[in-house]
Design an enzyme around this catalytic site. Structure first.
Site, PDB file in Angstrom:
ATOM      1  N   SER A 169       8.098 -28.647 -19.744  1.00 49.33           N
ATOM      2  CA  SER A 169       8.479 -28.105 -21.039  1.00 49.33           C
ATOM      3  C   SER A 169       7.947 -28.988 -22.167  1.00 49.33           C
ATOM      4  O   SER A 169       6.735 -29.133 -22.314  1.00 49.33           O
ATOM      5  CB  SER A 169       9.999 -27.942 -21.096  1.00 49.33           C
ATOM      6  OG  SER A 169      10.396 -27.199 -22.213  1.00 49.33           O
ATOM      7  N   ASP A 271       9.426 -16.286 -19.978  1.00 52.01           N
ATOM      8  CA  ASP A 271       9.464 -17.476 -20.835  1.00 52.01           C
ATOM      9  C   ASP A 271       8.750 -17.181 -22.152  1.00 52.01           C
ATOM     10  O   ASP A 271       7.625 -16.679 -22.147  1.00 52.01           O
ATOM     11  CB  ASP A 271       8.757 -18.625 -20.101  1.00 52.01           C
ATOM     12  CG  ASP A 271       8.941 -19.972 -20.774  1.00 52.01           C
ATOM     13  OD1 ASP A 271       9.289 -20.014 -21.970  1.00 52.01           O
ATOM     14  OD2 ASP A 271       8.711 -20.990 -20.094  1.00 52.01           O
ATOM     15  N   HIS A 302      12.517 -19.571 -18.609  1.00 49.68           N
ATOM     16  CA  HIS A 302      12.183 -20.985 -18.772  1.00 49.68           C
ATOM     17  C   HIS A 302      13.141 -21.859 -17.951  1.00 49.68           C
ATOM     18  O   HIS A 302      14.357 -21.747 -18.065  1.00 49.68           O
ATOM     19  CB  HIS A 302      12.288 -21.338 -20.257  1.00 49.68           C
ATOM     20  CG  HIS A 302      11.774 -22.684 -20.632  1.00 49.68           C
ATOM     21  ND1 HIS A 302      10.447 -22.915 -20.921  1.00 49.68           N
ATOM     22  CD2 HIS A 302      12.409 -23.875 -20.791  1.00 49.68           C
ATOM     23  CE1 HIS A 302      10.282 -24.186 -21.254  1.00 49.68           C
ATOM     24  NE2 HIS A 302      11.455 -24.798 -21.176  1.00 49.68           N
TER      25      HIS A 302
END
Length: 334
Positions: A169, A271, A302
């Site tokens: 991320s 996502d 995500h």
């Protein structure tokens, strides 16, 4: 890249069948904007990560040694890093640097502990306090600390056998950024591979016109579980980034993407960050001839493995993570 799988990954509204059943039969799933109380959010994320570790099981502490140490950064501050090493190692081995996720705001050294432990075991057989771009340079300084041969050797590493930089991320965002800085400054030995899991690579404000038609996931997944439009806005407001800077959007580095290392991607279909990863991967592969590998997860949001660690799709993700590292080590640059 499998065309059918890619089409499913990009299909608006598609939900993985196993996840759909979990959502039907289980409690509602929150998102990372459930509260703007940052200490509460940090507590929530930490609890989720510790639960994942407990559910998945860890290699025995007798097999993986962990040591925390402080390193000095360019702003004369100190950051804490954790070093993982196999107690079974009899010689020097490859090195991987992992930058944890958390939207530049959340997370700590336990965020990616499970992956680090499993990788070590395999190889043996934050804002709002510190705003943009402090996190980028702290991460880069950690990589430069590792790059110094004596530091790598001190924990059993040999960078010539593999020097992988990984991130999840926000950590993947900084991984991509520092790979350009490291290349442009001519450091040696080279980074041999990049591991970009659910990365943020191109802020909406910085998207070049030629890619805007392919940049749809921010809108299609704006109400997705876990990470949505509101959470992204919260994190970016706290981070106080410059979206057009390559330190935030590594896709727009003026020095381009030539001579970057082989790169492994993990991309979730639900996502909001999906399309920037897919665009970046295509540019690396098609325009610059860089070796890439992509694992796609259609209909999954995500960081899904942190929320549903016992699901089959999360078990697949765990297997993919090891295979992705194996691929990087067998296709290393330099």
């Amino acid at each position: 890249m499998n065309a059918d799988l890619l089409a499913r990954t990009q299909q608006p509204g598609f939900v993985d069948p196993e996840l759909a059943e979990i959502l039907r039969s289980g409690p509602p799933v929150g998102s990372l904007d459930a509260t703007t109380n940052i200490p509460e959010l940090r507590k929530l994320l930490r609890e989720r990560k510790l639960a994942v570790n407990a559910a998945a099981g860890n290699p025995s502490s007798s097999l993986v040694e962990e040591t925390d140490t402080n390193i000095r950064t360019r702003d004369n501050d100190e950051i804490r890093v954790r070093i993982y090493r196999s107690s079974r190692s009899t010689g020097l081995g490859p090195v991987m640097v992992m930058l944890h996720g958390g939207g530049w705001v959340l997370g700590d050294l336990d965020n990616e502990a499970l992956l680090c432990r499993k990788w070590v075991d395999y190889l043996a057989a934050l804002a709002p306090e510190h705003v943009f771009p402090t996190a980028v340079y702290d991460s880069y300084d950690a990589v430069l600390w590792i790059q110094t041969a004596k530091n790598a050797v001190s924990f059993g590493g040999d960078l010539t056998k593999g020097f992988v930089v990984a991130g999840v991320s926000a950590g993947a965002n900084m991984t991509a950024t520092l790979s350009h800085l490291y290349r442009d400054e001519g450091h040696a030995p080279p980074i041999t591979g990049l591991y970009l899991s659910i990365p943020s690579l191109l802020a909406p404000e910085a998207v070049p016109d030629r890619y805007k038609e392919s940049y749809r996931s921010r809108d299609e997944n704006k109400d997705a579980p876990v990470l949505n439009e509101r959470a992204l806005k919260l994190f970016r407001n706290l981070y106080q980034d410059d979206p057009r800077s390559p330190l935030m959007s590594p896709f727009v580095f003026e020095t381009g993407h030539e001579n970057l290392p082989p790169t492994y991607f993990q991309v979730g279909g639900m996502d909001p960050l999906r399309d920037e990863a897919l665009i970046y991967e295509r540019v690396l592969r098609e325009e610059h001839g860089i070796a890439t590998r992509v694992d796609l997860y259609p209909g999954l949001p995500h960081g899904f493995w942190s929320w549903w660690p016992n699901a089959e799709f999360s078990k697949k993700h765990a297997r993919d993570s090891i295979e992705g590292l194996r691929w990087l080590l067998s296709n290393r640059a330099g």
